[in-house]
Scaffold this motif. Structure first.
Motif, mmCIF file in Angstrom:
data_model
loop_
_atom_site.group_PDB
_atom_site.id
_atom_site.type_symbol
_atom_site.label_atom_id
_atom_site.label_comp_id
_atom_site.label_asym_id
_atom_site.label_seq_id
_atom_site.Cartn_x
_atom_site.Cartn_y
_atom_site.Cartn_z
ATOM 1 N N ALA A 1 -14.351 -6.906 -2.305
ATOM 2 C CA ALA A 1 -15.344 -5.829 -2.339
ATOM 3 C C ALA A 1 -14.678 -4.474 -2.564
ATOM 4 C CB ALA A 1 -16.149 -5.816 -1.038
ATOM 5 N N ALA A 2 -13.584 -4.217 -1.862
ATOM 6 C CA ALA A 2 -12.901 -2.926 -2.003
ATOM 7 C C ALA A 2 -12.309 -2.769 -3.399
ATOM 8 C CB ALA A 2 -11.793 -2.804 -0.949
ATOM 9 N N ALA A 3 -11.667 -3.816 -3.904
ATOM 10 C CA ALA A 3 -11.064 -3.742 -5.240
ATOM 11 C C ALA A 3 -12.127 -3.615 -6.318
ATOM 12 C CB ALA A 3 -10.203 -4.981 -5.486
ATOM 13 N N THR A 4 -13.261 -4.285 -6.142
ATOM 14 C CA THR A 4 -14.352 -4.173 -7.112
ATOM 15 C C THR A 4 -14.903 -2.762 -7.155
ATOM 16 O OG1 THR A 4 -14.986 -6.506 -6.849
ATOM 17 C CG2 THR A 4 -16.650 -5.010 -7.722
ATOM 18 N N LEU A 5 -15.111 -2.169 -5.986
ATOM 19 C CA LEU A 5 -15.640 -0.813 -5.930
ATOM 20 C C LEU A 5 -14.671 0.186 -6.570
ATOM 21 C CD1 LEU A 5 -17.757 1.214 -4.940
ATOM 22 C CD2 LEU A 5 -16.538 1.292 -2.745
ATOM 23 N N VAL A 6 -13.402 0.127 -6.149
ATOM 24 C CA VAL A 6 -12.395 1.058 -6.681
ATOM 25 C C VAL A 6 -12.220 0.863 -8.186
ATOM 26 C CG1 VAL A 6 -9.938 1.648 -6.651
ATOM 27 C CG2 VAL A 6 -11.162 1.294 -4.496
ATOM 28 N N GLY A 7 -12.083 -0.400 -8.586
ATOM 29 C CA GLY A 7 -11.839 -0.688 -9.998
ATOM 30 C C GLY A 7 -13.014 -0.358 -10.895
ATOM 31 N N THR A 8 -14.224 -0.595 -10.417
ATOM 32 C CA THR A 8 -15.403 -0.320 -11.234
ATOM 33 C C THR A 8 -15.599 1.179 -11.447
ATOM 34 O OG1 THR A 8 -16.507 -2.350 -10.493
ATOM 35 C CG2 THR A 8 -17.893 -0.610 -11.410
ATOM 36 N N LEU A 9 -15.480 1.957 -10.378
ATOM 37 C CA LEU A 9 -15.648 3.407 -10.510
ATOM 38 C C LEU A 9 -14.570 4.005 -11.416
ATOM 39 C CD1 LEU A 9 -16.571 4.403 -6.825
ATOM 40 C CD2 LEU A 9 -18.101 4.123 -8.792
ATOM 41 N N ALA A 10 -13.321 3.586 -11.202
ATOM 42 C CA ALA A 10 -12.239 4.091 -12.054
ATOM 43 C C ALA A 10 -12.399 3.600 -13.486
ATOM 44 C CB ALA A 10 -10.888 3.653 -11.495
ATOM 45 N N GLY A 11 -12.862 2.366 -13.652
ATOM 46 C CA GLY A 11 -13.034 1.799 -14.989
ATOM 47 C C GLY A 11 -14.138 2.481 -15.774
#
Length: 218
Positions: free
Chosen positions: A30-40
């Motif tokens: 969940a944390a990696a998805t949130l961070v990665g999606t916003l940055a992506g």
């Protein structure tokens, strides 16, 4: 008092240990998805602004997309250890998986934004919208419809790749399973259970994405 499964060498405390590993997997994904999606999303938009921006960000995107995640985790962990930087396995895994997620999401966002017909953008500008308004009210909603399906696929891949975080000391579900396999030698039972649990996590995401796709594409 401990209760043992017949002829299996497993105890109820092992079930608690696996449950902790499962919770850690969900937290990390969940944390990696949130961070990665916003940055992506931000990176993907930047890569559509100009050729210069696309060339400047290409090394980051291409390297993270091309190098296997396992190698990235090991090399990054070793490099930080040499430099003397220490961090918790959870945050290290979040940053490493989030960086990969941002790179692949950026390409999905870039392709989705470029798929919006140029006539729509020109029409919005002719109606008096500035570039930001055109992006928010025209391009992004249309790009969302195009990019939703591949993004869901990336989320499912990230959930499964979170098992690789065990190489840097993070006790996620697959690492918990490996620990119990080493102690109990119940390889088939534990691996089947691990496969079932990953299916239970991923299948609802896949089914919900299909429902969401039907609502969005109507």
């Amino acid at each position: 008092m401990q209760f043992q499964f017949a002829n299996q060498g497993l105890t109820w405390s092992d079930a608690y240990f696996l449950a902790q590993g499962l919770l850690n997997t969900v937290r990390l994904a969940a944390a990696a998805t949130l961070v990665g999606t916003l940055a992506g999303i931000a990176l993907g938009w930047i890569r559509t602004v100009s050729v210069t921006a696309r060339i400047a960000t290409a090394p980051f995107v291409d390297i993270l997309r091309s190098v296997p995640m396992l190698i990235q985790l090991i090399l990054a962990n070793s490099f930080l250890s040499i430099l003397g930087f220490g961090t918790s396995p959870f945050w290290f895994g979040t940053v490493a998986l989030g960086a990969w997620m941002s790179a692949v999401t950026a390409e999905v966002v870039r392709a989705a934004l470029l798929s919006v017909p140029v006539q729509y953008r020109k029409s919005a500008r002719s109606l008096g919208m500035n570039r930001f308004q055109e992006l928010v009210y025209i391009s992004m909603p249309l790009a969302f419809r195009t990019g939703l399906t591949p993004w869901i696929g990336l989320v499912l891949s990230l959930i499964k790749d979170s098992a690789l975080a065990g190489v840097v000391g993070y006790i996620e579900y697959m690492r918990s399973t490996q620990v119990l396999i080493t102690r109990t030698h119940e390889t088939w039972l534990l691996l089947l259970g691990a496969g079932l649990l990953y299916f239970i996590i991923c299948y609802p995401v896949s089914r919900y994405s299909r429902l969401l796709e039907r609502k969005v594409l109507v």
